[in-house]
Design an enzyme around this catalytic site. Structure first.
Site, PDB file in Angstrom:
ATOM      1  N   GLU A   1      -4.148 -14.189  19.790  1.00  0.00           N
ATOM      2  CA  GLU A   1      -5.410 -13.538  19.463  1.00  0.00           C
ATOM      3  C   GLU A   1      -6.060 -14.138  18.213  1.00  0.00           C
ATOM      4  O   GLU A   1      -5.400 -14.364  17.200  1.00  0.00           O
ATOM      5  CB  GLU A   1      -5.114 -12.063  19.196  1.00  0.00           C
ATOM      6  CG  GLU A   1      -6.296 -11.258  18.736  1.00  0.00           C
ATOM      7  CD  GLU A   1      -5.929  -9.777  18.568  1.00  0.00           C
ATOM      8  OE1 GLU A   1      -4.781  -9.483  18.208  1.00  0.00           O
ATOM      9  OE2 GLU A   1      -6.799  -8.945  18.811  1.00  0.00           O
TER      10      GLU A   1
ATOM     11  N   ASP B   1       3.303 -20.573   9.880  1.00  0.00           N
ATOM     12  CA  ASP B   1       3.025 -20.067  11.228  1.00  0.00           C
ATOM     13  C   ASP B   1       4.074 -19.016  11.550  1.00  0.00           C
ATOM     14  O   ASP B   1       5.262 -19.324  11.605  1.00  0.00           O
ATOM     15  CB  ASP B   1       3.097 -21.229  12.233  1.00  0.00           C
ATOM     16  CG  ASP B   1       2.550 -20.849  13.600  1.00  0.00           C
ATOM     17  OD1 ASP B   1       2.455 -19.632  13.894  1.00  0.00           O
ATOM     18  OD2 ASP B   1       2.214 -21.765  14.372  1.00  0.00           O
TER      19      ASP B   1
ATOM     20  N   ARG C   1       3.981 -17.041  14.321  1.00  0.00           N
ATOM     21  CA  ARG C   1       3.864 -16.600  15.709  1.00  0.00           C
ATOM     22  C   ARG C   1       5.210 -16.636  16.422  1.00  0.00           C
ATOM     23  O   ARG C   1       6.063 -17.458  16.113  1.00  0.00           O
ATOM     24  CB  ARG C   1       2.854 -17.481  16.463  1.00  0.00           C
ATOM     25  CG  ARG C   1       1.434 -17.211  16.013  1.00  0.00           C
ATOM     26  CD  ARG C   1       0.457 -18.117  16.682  1.00  0.00           C
ATOM     27  NE  ARG C   1       0.622 -19.505  16.279  1.00  0.00           N
ATOM     28  CZ  ARG C   1      -0.142 -20.495  16.715  1.00  0.00           C
ATOM     29  NH1 ARG C   1      -1.105 -20.250  17.577  1.00  0.00           N
ATOM     30  NH2 ARG C   1       0.050 -21.721  16.298  1.00  0.00           N
TER      31      ARG C   1
END
Ligand SMILES: [Zn+2]
Length: 213
Positions: A56, A129, A131
């Site tokens: 997203e 990062d 994620r």
């Protein structure tokens, strides 16, 4: 392998200008996030399904922000799946490479003071990062996808899907045009995050494709 199916899944018909998709929402009571899959055609039991795993990005996906390439990549993926007549776009609710919208906006302010996207995240106490693609593998397994052709420039996504039981039989690049606003960001992705991105000339308003004439 510790892959649990989602207990709560709700799907609905979703007509769009590109195709009539099926939108499925996956919820896990143990997590606070709801993830989505935008599905076209028959994917249950299929091999080599065209797949995009997209995280997203409110600013890019919804507002078309020029600071990143997310919106462009999402719409390219939707077009490619629609053209093929089958595929899945897994939409993971992990805004701002996992740091959330609030800290993403704070990171944008640091970037406007000269930090790159990696150093801005680090300065805020995050990893470059954060994620996690486990949920994407769980969703694809639950949909019955046997193997994928993955639309990505990010080597970490290939590794994560492989690790969690989804073989990637082909990697297909997604390239957004380089603009003055995103040139530094794309360069950092290539040099510091090891994304497979070509060096492209910077596009301008007079020359939107960036191709030298
Ligand atoms: Zn973005």
């Amino acid at each position: 392998m510790d892959i649990e199916p989602f207990q709560h899944v709700t799907c609905a018909r979703l007509p769009t200008p590109e195709a009539e998709f099926r939108l499925c929402l996956f919820r896990d009571p143990k997590e606070d996030k709801e993830h989505l899959a935008i599905i076209l055609g028959q994917v249950d039991g299929a091999e080599g399904v065209l797949v995009r795993v997209h995280s997203e990005c409110f600013t890019g996906d919804v507002l078309g922000s020029l600071r990143c390439d997310c919106g462009d990549q999402l719409h390219q993926a939707i077009d490619r799946v629609a053209a093929e007549g089958a595929g899945v776009i897994v939409y993971l609710r992990q805004e701002g490479r996992g740091i959330g919208l609030h800290d993403k906006l704070r990171a944008y302010n640091l970037q406007d003071q000269g930090l790159d996207t990696v150093d801005a995240n680090l300065a805020l106490g995050h990893q470059a990062d954060e994620r996690d693609y486990t949920a994407a593998a769980r969703i694809l397994i639950q949909l019955g996808v046997r193997s994928v052709r993955l639309l990505t420039n990010n080597p970490e996504k290939l590794d994560a899907l492989h690790t969690h039981g989804i073989p990637v039989v082909e990697r297909m690049p997604l390239h957004a045009p380089t603009t003055p606003e995103n040139a530094g960001y794309l360069r950092t992705k290539r040099l510091r995050m090891n994304h497979w991105l070509p060096l492209q000339p910077v596009a301008s308003l007079d020359n939107p494709s960036g191709v030298k004439s």
